[in-house]
Design an enzyme around this catalytic site. Structure first.
Site, short mmCIF file in Angstrom:
data_model
loop_
_atom_site.label_atom_id
_atom_site.label_comp_id
_atom_site.label_asym_id
_atom_site.label_seq_id
_atom_site.Cartn_x
_atom_site.Cartn_y
_atom_site.Cartn_z
N ASN A 42 -64.14 13.50 32.41
CA ASN A 42 -63.36 12.52 32.35
C ASN A 42 -62.06 12.95 32.90
OD1 ASN A 42 -63.47 14.46 29.83
ND2 ASN A 42 -62.10 12.82 28.74
N GLU A 44 -58.14 11.94 32.75
CA GLU A 44 -57.29 11.14 32.34
C GLU A 44 -56.02 11.07 33.08
OE1 GLU A 44 -56.75 12.43 28.28
OE2 GLU A 44 -58.54 11.66 27.84
N CYS A 53 -63.71 7.55 32.86
CA CYS A 53 -64.78 8.21 32.31
C CYS A 53 -65.55 9.25 32.81
CB CYS A 53 -65.62 7.35 31.36
SG CYS A 53 -64.81 6.39 30.30
N GLU A 55 -68.90 9.59 33.02
CA GLU A 55 -69.99 9.15 33.66
C GLU A 55 -69.70 8.24 34.80
OE1 GLU A 55 -68.87 8.62 30.52
OE2 GLU A 55 -70.28 8.30 29.10
N1 THU Z 1 -64.75 8.83 27.67
C1 THU Z 1 -65.66 9.17 28.67
O1 THU Z 1 -65.49 10.13 29.42
N2 THU Z 1 -66.69 8.62 28.66
C2 THU Z 1 -67.26 7.63 27.71
O2 THU Z 1 -68.30 7.05 27.62
C3 THU Z 1 -66.29 7.25 26.73
C4 THU Z 1 -65.08 7.90 26.59
C5 THU Z 1 -63.39 9.51 27.76
C6 THU Z 1 -62.41 8.38 28.10
C7 THU Z 1 -61.01 9.48 27.45
O3 THU Z 1 -60.65 10.34 28.67
C8 THU Z 1 -61.53 9.99 26.32
O4 THU Z 1 -63.04 9.87 26.46
C9 THU Z 1 -61.49 9.35 25.05
O5 THU Z 1 -61.77 8.14 24.95
#
Ligand code: THU
Length: 137
Positions: A42, A44, A53, A55
């Site tokens: 991820n 941000e 995210c 994925e």
């Molecule tokens: N996040 C992911 O990378 N994959 C997911 O399927 C759900 C959430 C990340 C987004 C954000 O950076 C952190 O997790 C908290 O929500």
């Protein structure tokens, strides 16, 4: 392919995540049918919706570089407060919609390997996770 290899890659990918706002580090490993493994995590951003995210980072990169190579499996792991999560984490709805399109495009199922320290959940196709989804008519 032993799924342990992509689980280990997903776990390693958590350590390269950029998650200073949530402190929730997600790692993803995409196994292609030719044996190549693509990692992602991820990413941000201070303007929150601009982040992405793990994925989608991984699968978009995989399909941008190997547009005609099918995805066989995707492993996901998460790291929080100094540990990998005890329970597996599930992809969010937006990621499932994205992964589902990958599956539809290649017409073969994508296996999901969701790692948790207590248990690892294996799902045989993305379609199982999102039976009702958006479709162009
Ligand atoms: N996040 C992911 O990378 N994959 C997911 O399927 C759900 C959430 C990340 C987004 C954000 O950076 C952190 O997790 C908290 O929500």
């Amino acid at each position: 392919m032993n799924f342990q290899t992509i689980i280990e890659e997903a776990k390693a990918q958590t350590q390269k995540a950029y998650a200073p706002y949530s402190n929730f580090k997600v790692g993803c490993a995409v196994l292609l049918e030719n044996g190549v493994i693509i990692g992602g995590n991820n990413q941000e951003n201070a303007a929150y919706p601009s982040g992405l995210c793990a994925e989608r980072v991984a699968v978009f990169y995989a399909k941008s570089q190997y547009p005609d190579t099918a995805v066989s499996a995707i492993a996901i792991a998460a790291f929080q407060d100094g540990n990998f999560t005890a329970k597996p984490i599930n992809p969010c709805g937006a990621c499932l919609q994205t992964l589902l399109e990958t599956e539809k495009r290649q017409e073969t199922p994508v296996k999901l390997i969701l790692f948790g320290q207590d248990n690892t959940h294996i799902i045989n196709s993305i379609r199982e996770c999102l039976p009702i989804h958006f479709n162009f008519q």
